[in-house]
Enzyme design. Structure first.
Site, PDB file in Angstrom:
ATOM      1  N   SER A  64       1.363   3.486  -3.352  1.00  0.00           N
ATOM      2  CA  SER A  64       0.914   4.535  -4.279  1.00  0.00           C
ATOM      3  C   SER A  64      -0.420   5.134  -3.870  1.00  0.00           C
ATOM      4  O   SER A  64      -1.251   4.473  -3.235  1.00  0.00           O
ATOM      5  CB  SER A  64       0.760   3.957  -5.681  1.00  0.00           C
ATOM      6  OG  SER A  64       1.935   3.313  -6.065  1.00  0.00           O
TER       7      SER A  64
ATOM      8  N   GLY B 228       0.837  -1.207   0.000  1.00  0.00           N
ATOM      9  CA  GLY B 228       0.000   0.000   0.000  1.00  0.00           C
ATOM     10  C   GLY B 228       0.863   1.243   0.000  1.00  0.00           C
ATOM     11  O   GLY B 228       1.031   1.909   1.020  1.00  0.00           O
TER      12      GLY B 228
ATOM     13  N   GLU C  88      13.555  -5.624  -4.888  1.00  0.00           N
ATOM     14  CA  GLU C  88      12.356  -5.594  -5.723  1.00  0.00           C
ATOM     15  C   GLU C  88      12.664  -5.397  -7.184  1.00  0.00           C
ATOM     16  O   GLU C  88      11.838  -5.673  -8.034  1.00  0.00           O
ATOM     17  CB  GLU C  88      11.469  -4.412  -5.311  1.00  0.00           C
ATOM     18  CG  GLU C  88      10.868  -4.523  -3.956  1.00  0.00           C
ATOM     19  CD  GLU C  88      10.331  -3.165  -3.557  1.00  0.00           C
ATOM     20  OE1 GLU C  88       9.805  -2.455  -4.428  1.00  0.00           O
ATOM     21  OE2 GLU C  88      10.477  -2.810  -2.376  1.00  0.00           O
TER      22      GLU C  88
HETATM   23  C1  LIG Z   1       0.624  -3.441 -12.880  1.00  0.00           C
HETATM   24  C2  LIG Z   1       0.860  -2.479 -11.772  1.00  0.00           C
HETATM   25  C3  LIG Z   1       0.771  -2.929 -10.475  1.00  0.00           C
HETATM   26  C4  LIG Z   1       0.953  -2.029  -9.415  1.00  0.00           C
HETATM   27  N1  LIG Z   1       0.835  -2.501  -8.143  1.00  0.00           N
HETATM   28  C5  LIG Z   1       0.956  -1.632  -7.114  1.00  0.00           C
HETATM   29  C6  LIG Z   1       0.769  -2.084  -5.778  1.00  0.00           C
HETATM   30  O1  LIG Z   1       0.472  -3.254  -5.545  1.00  0.00           O
HETATM   31  N2  LIG Z   1       0.907  -1.213  -4.783  1.00  0.00           N
HETATM   32  C7  LIG Z   1       1.246   0.096  -5.000  1.00  0.00           C
HETATM   33  O2  LIG Z   1       1.390   0.835  -4.039  1.00  0.00           O
HETATM   34  N3  LIG Z   1       1.412   0.576  -6.266  1.00  0.00           N
HETATM   35  C8  LIG Z   1       1.273  -0.270  -7.321  1.00  0.00           C
HETATM   36  N4  LIG Z   1       1.435   0.196  -8.608  1.00  0.00           N
HETATM   37  C9  LIG Z   1       1.679   1.627  -8.831  1.00  0.00           C
HETATM   38  C10 LIG Z   1       3.077   1.958  -9.322  1.00  0.00           C
HETATM   39  O3  LIG Z   1       3.991   1.904  -8.283  1.00  0.00           O
HETATM   40  C11 LIG Z   1       3.000   3.341  -9.990  1.00  0.00           C
HETATM   41  O4  LIG Z   1       2.263   3.168 -11.170  1.00  0.00           O
HETATM   42  C12 LIG Z   1       4.326   3.927 -10.319  1.00  0.00           C
HETATM   43  O5  LIG Z   1       5.038   4.268  -9.169  1.00  0.00           O
HETATM   44  C13 LIG Z   1       4.187   5.184 -11.213  1.00  0.00           C
HETATM   45  O6  LIG Z   1       3.293   6.107 -10.685  1.00  0.00           O
HETATM   46  P1  LIG Z   1       2.082   6.668 -11.572  1.00  0.00           P
HETATM   47  O7  LIG Z   1       1.400   5.521 -12.187  1.00  0.00           O
HETATM   48  O8  LIG Z   1       1.301   7.563 -10.716  1.00  0.00           O
HETATM   49  O9  LIG Z   1       2.770   7.495 -12.751  1.00  0.00           O
HETATM   50  P2  LIG Z   1       3.389   8.973 -12.683  1.00  0.00           P
HETATM   51  O10 LIG Z   1       4.334   9.095 -11.572  1.00  0.00           O
HETATM   52  O11 LIG Z   1       2.291   9.969 -12.761  1.00  0.00           O
HETATM   53  O12 LIG Z   1       4.202   8.983 -14.036  1.00  0.00           O
HETATM   54  C14 LIG Z   1       3.607   9.145 -15.328  1.00  0.00           C
HETATM   55  C15 LIG Z   1       4.722   9.267 -16.354  1.00  0.00           C
HETATM   56  O13 LIG Z   1       5.571  10.392 -16.055  1.00  0.00           O
HETATM   57  C16 LIG Z   1       6.908   9.983 -15.897  1.00  0.00           C
HETATM   58  N5  LIG Z   1       7.554  10.767 -14.839  1.00  0.00           N
HETATM   59  C17 LIG Z   1       7.087  11.094 -13.610  1.00  0.00           C
HETATM   60  N6  LIG Z   1       7.990  11.768 -12.925  1.00  0.00           N
HETATM   61  C18 LIG Z   1       9.084  11.885 -13.690  1.00  0.00           C
HETATM   62  C19 LIG Z   1      10.380  12.465 -13.531  1.00  0.00           C
HETATM   63  N7  LIG Z   1      10.741  13.050 -12.391  1.00  0.00           N
HETATM   64  N8  LIG Z   1      11.249  12.351 -14.541  1.00  0.00           N
HETATM   65  C20 LIG Z   1      10.921  11.720 -15.689  1.00  0.00           C
HETATM   66  N9  LIG Z   1       9.736  11.165 -15.908  1.00  0.00           N
HETATM   67  C21 LIG Z   1       8.812  11.248 -14.924  1.00  0.00           C
HETATM   68  C22 LIG Z   1       6.815   8.528 -15.492  1.00  0.00           C
HETATM   69  O14 LIG Z   1       8.014   7.823 -15.773  1.00  0.00           O
HETATM   70  C23 LIG Z   1       5.661   8.055 -16.338  1.00  0.00           C
HETATM   71  O15 LIG Z   1       6.124   7.784 -17.631  1.00  0.00           O
HETATM   72  C24 LIG Z   1       1.247  -0.677  -9.674  1.00  0.00           C
HETATM   73  C25 LIG Z   1       1.344  -0.225 -10.985  1.00  0.00           C
HETATM   74  C26 LIG Z   1       1.141  -1.116 -12.034  1.00  0.00           C
HETATM   75  C27 LIG Z   1       1.222  -0.579 -13.434  1.00  0.00           C
END
Ligand SMILES: Cc1cc2nc3c(=O)[nH]c(=O)nc-3n(C[C@H](O)[C@H](O)[C@H](O)COP(=O)(O)OP(=O)(O)OC[C@H]3O[C@@H](n4cnc5c(N)ncnc54)[C@H](O)[C@@H]3O)c2cc1C
Lengths: 355, 390
Positions: free
Chosen positions: B139, B137, B254
């Site tokens: 994100s 937990g 991880e």
């Molecule tokens: C299949 C799957 C399973 C998951 N399971 C879990 C889970 O069990 N528990 C949990 O807590 N989370 C989980 N997640 C969430 C995951 O950790 C997040 O999706 C991830 O950290 C990215 O955050 P976001 O999706 O909000 O994208 P954002 O952070 O909004 O990013 C969107 C885009 O912008 C880019 N970006 C953002 N900041 C920067 C920067 N500083 N420089 C360059 N590029 C940037 C990113 O690389 C991406 O391409 C899961 C995600 C997926 C896809």
């Protein structure tokens, strides 16, 4: 000639002088480069060094763009001579794998079946044909040739002055000379009948040596690019502070690390031989050749204009990458050979054989 | 000449110990049995989508869940490289390992390292028995890459903490027992300070789990609403304020494992099965060879990180590097398999057939380079790391 010192502490000609045969015609200067043990140079490891050590030294020679047949000597020619029970001459060596060469035994007795039921002992050969693009031929004290004779594969040595030499070069200006042999007699003392396995091993050794050189040139691209993007400022910031630059630079670093890992993983299998060696080395050369384009592309892109000039050493690495990926089998040579024995059930066991 | 810029991130070349080789044979025999039972289906992304608690328990009976945990806590006391061998065998076979995945990879090691003795005695034997499944937990809606900005709050109560906020994308929260939740315990100036980790019982009052459906229609992850959930003191993991340090300390584990490059491996095996039906062209073989060489090379890097971890190092840059390379390969593999043997992906084809597996891998593909830290963020870690080492 305008020679100066780059990195190896050894004389290196600038790229525009690479095709001037005179420098490389001087076998002694190459021997100096390859045998030197001065602190800022790569020492040619002793012939009985462990494979991992040889690979590391060859990679370093690739990184420094050592102007001489370092890899050819250390990882291909010397071990092959040793395996064929021929003396290993001092100085730089090269090799040619040339099954298309016309090879005959010089004396009828050699080809006849003797009273003991085996062929005669006189291995003197008469050889005709061309050895194409032999690395550093003009600078080698001897060239190890693998060819096919009437009773199977043979390994023999010749000196470049026994042949008519047509100079040639690769993109980096490294000598790639053709040697023309016209009914050249190779004395029996320089000839050994070898097993088909040794012929295969020669191909693998050459491919692995070339892969290690590629790994080194890839590392040089990383060295130069990281140094450049940290030092060069645009818009008031170092280039490395820009996201777009970071993204590309990381891919470059990764690709170089990947090639390095593939080469490193072949060290143990090369010693044990068999299908594991074939898999590991075919994979190493496939990966090294396939990665070369991306590595050179990113390094040049992040260098900007200066990278395509002789003001900057990047070309020493990238021109080598573009040549070496094709030499000793490119990815379209090795990849299908790697894939052919694989089935749905053998794929995973093959990947996990070593270790 | 100065040493190579790559040298600080040297990867040791690995020779697996003899025990690991024996273990591989045992795991393969187990997988053969399970295959005959119909539980191991050679599916891609089985660590996300293959939920089978009975399989997890049978695996645990062999000592292969929480196997690196010490024996005094019910683990098998095996090395990190041995665990590596077990999980790579499971993933290559497409075995259903998602139920225990997070407990095995993260929760177990984390509780062992940061937990109280009481927490260890309670959780670890249950994890190793395949009887206690965890979710992550971390994100939230507004905290993805910028994880340190999480808004979920934990407020002090008489005998513990009260958690309020919403966690997003929480994989398996609807079927698992607990989640390790990252929450703010202190409104510090520096957003990295003042974070803490809690073990939250997913069936506790005030926890509301709302499904989020993937584009494939699958229900794998959720929004977890924490509506004033009371968490006893004994469920704080580690020290208050150390949450960020604890979360980032586990990243190398991880990021570098076989799940970061094998998620689509079963699709390559499926392709080879298809190619056995007809003579393969040189072009097809070339492409298979190029994929295989890359897979092999990435595996060697990943094993190098495992060996470094086994030796007690913290190879964070290397791990980020493996994850970027590996997860990109997972997607490339899918695209290349499609071009080697053009096949319309069909989610409704018989499960396990090539068109169905292709559809499954395709629909999951955007996630490979997002989950566990996006590749763009990883690349930032790599470049920064190498510049600092220069
Ligand atoms: C299949 C799957 C399973 C998951 N399971 C879990 C889970 O069990 N528990 C949990 O807590 N989370 C989980 N997640 C969430 C995951 O950790 C997040 O999706 C991830 O950290 C990215 O955050 P976001 O999706 O909000 O994208 P954002 O952070 O909004 O990013 C969107 C885009 O912008 C880019 N970006 C953002 N900041 C920067 C920067 N500083 N420089 C360059 N590029 C940037 C990113 O690389 C991406 O391409 C899961 C995600 C997926 C896809």
């Amino acid at each position: 000639m305008n020679t100066h010192t780059i990195d190896t502490g050894a004389p290196v000609v600038p790229a525009d002088a690479y095709d001037t045969a005179t420098f490389y015609a001087d076998a002694d200067s190459i021997a100096t480069v390859t045998n030197t043990t001065a602190s800022d140079t790569v020492a040619l490891p002793s012939p009985d060094a462990a494979t991992a050590e040889l690979l590391a030294a060859v990679k370093e020679a690739g990184r420094r763009a050592v102007p001489g047949p370092f890899a050819e000597t250390a990882l291909v020619a010397r071990p092959l001579l040793h395996r064929a029970h021929l003396p290993v001459p001092d100085g730089p060596l090269s090799y040619a794998i040339a099954p298309e060469l016309t090879v005959r035994y010089a004396h009828p007795a050699a080809s006849a079946v003797g009273s003991a039921g085996c062929s005669g002992e006189d291995n003197t050969l008469l050889v005709t044909g061309a050895l194409r693009r032999v690395p550093w031929a003009r600078a080698a004290t001897a060239v190890v040739v693998l060819a096919t004779a009437p009773f199977g594969p043979v390994l023999f040595t010749l000196t470049p002055d026994q042949a008519a030499l047509t100079p040639g070069a690769n993109l980096a200006g490294e000598p790639r000379d053709d040697l023309h042999l016209a009914a050249l007699e190779i004395p029996a003392s320089h000839v050994r009948r070898i097993s088909p396995e040794l012929l295969d091993e020669a191909r693998l050794r050459a491919a692995l040596a070339r892969s290690a050189l590629i790994a080194g040139a890839a590392e040089r691209c990383v060295d130069l690019t990281v140094a450049h993007t940290t030092a060069r400022t645009q818009f008031g910031r170092p280039l490395s502070r820009f996201q777009a630059v970071k993204q590309e630079e990381a891919r470059l670093i990764e690709e170089a690390a990947l090639v390095r890992a593939a080469v490193q993983a072949a060290a143990v299998p090369l010693d044990t031989g068999g299908t594991a060696a074939y898999f590991a080395i075919a994979a190493a050369k496939t990966q090294a050749s396939a990665s070369a384009a991306e590595i050179a592309r990113i390094a040049h892109q992040l260098h900007g204009a200066i990278g395509i000039t002789q003001l900057n050493p990047l070309h020493l690495a990238t021109t080598r990458l573009w040549s070496w990926r094709d030499e000793d089998g490119d990815e379209t040579y090795w990849a299908p050979r790697l894939a052919r024995p694989l089935t749905a059930t053998t794929l995973w066991p093959t990947l996990t054989t070593t270790p | 000449m100065s040493p190579s810029t790559l040298s600080p991130i040297a990867f040791p070349d690995v020779a697996l110990p003899e025990s690991a080789r024996r273990l591989r044979t045992e795991v393969r025999a187990f997988l053969d049995e399970e295959h005959a039972r119909g539980t191991v289906l050679g599916r891609p992304d089985s660590w996300l989508a293959g939920w089978d608690p009975d399989f997890s328990r049978r695996l645990a009976e062999r000592g292969w869940v929480g196997m690196a945990l010490p024996t005094e806590y019910g683990g098998a006391g095996r090395g990190f490289l041995e665990r590596y061998v077990v999980i790579e065998e499971l993933l290559a076979a497409g075995a259903p390992v998602s139920a225990h995945w997070v407990s095995d990879r993260q929760a177990g090691p984390s509780i062992l390292q940061h937990g109280t003795e009481e927490q260890r005695r309670f959780f670890l034997p249950r994890i190793a028995a395949g009887q206690c499944f965890f979710s992550i937990g971390m994100s939230e809606k507004n905290s993805g890459s910028d994880l340190a900005s999480v808004a979920t709050r934990a407020e002090r109560t008489a005998d513990g903490w009260r958690l309020t906020g919403t966690k997003m994308w929480t994989g398996g929260a609807h079927v698992n027992d607990y989640a390790i939740v990252l929450a703010r315990t202190d409104e510090a100036e520096d957003k990295h300070a003042g974070l803490s980790q809690f073990v939250v019982d997913l069936r506790a009052p005030g926890v509301r789990i709302e499904p989020i459906h993937l584009m494939s229609g699958e229900h794998r992850f959720n929004a977890v609403h924490l509506e004033g959930v009371d968490v006893p003191d004994g469920m704080l993991l580690g020290r208050p304020g150390d949450g960020w340090k604890q979360v980032t300390g586990e990243l190398a584990f991880e990021r570098s494992g076989p799940e970061r490059y094998l998620s689509t491996f079963p699709l390559l095996a499926s392709l080879l099965r298809e190619l056995e039906q007809r003579p393969a062209t040189a072009e097809q073989l070339t492409q298979v060879g190029i994929l295989t060489a890359r897979l092999h090379s990435i595996r060697r890097l990943s094993l190098g990180v495992a060996a470094a971890l086994d030796a007690g190092a913290s190879p964070d840059i290397q791990a980020a590097l493996v994850k970027d390379l590996g997860t990109r390969l997972e997607g490339t593999l899918t695209d290349t398999v499609r071009s080697i043997l053009p096949t319309p992906a069909d989610p409704h084809a018989t499960p396990g057939t090539h068109p169905e597996l292709l559809a499954f891998a395709q629909l999951h593909s955007p996630g490979y380079t997002l989950r566990g830290g996006t590749n763009e963020i990883l690349r930032g870690i790599i470049t920064r790391g190498l510049e600092q080492h220069r």
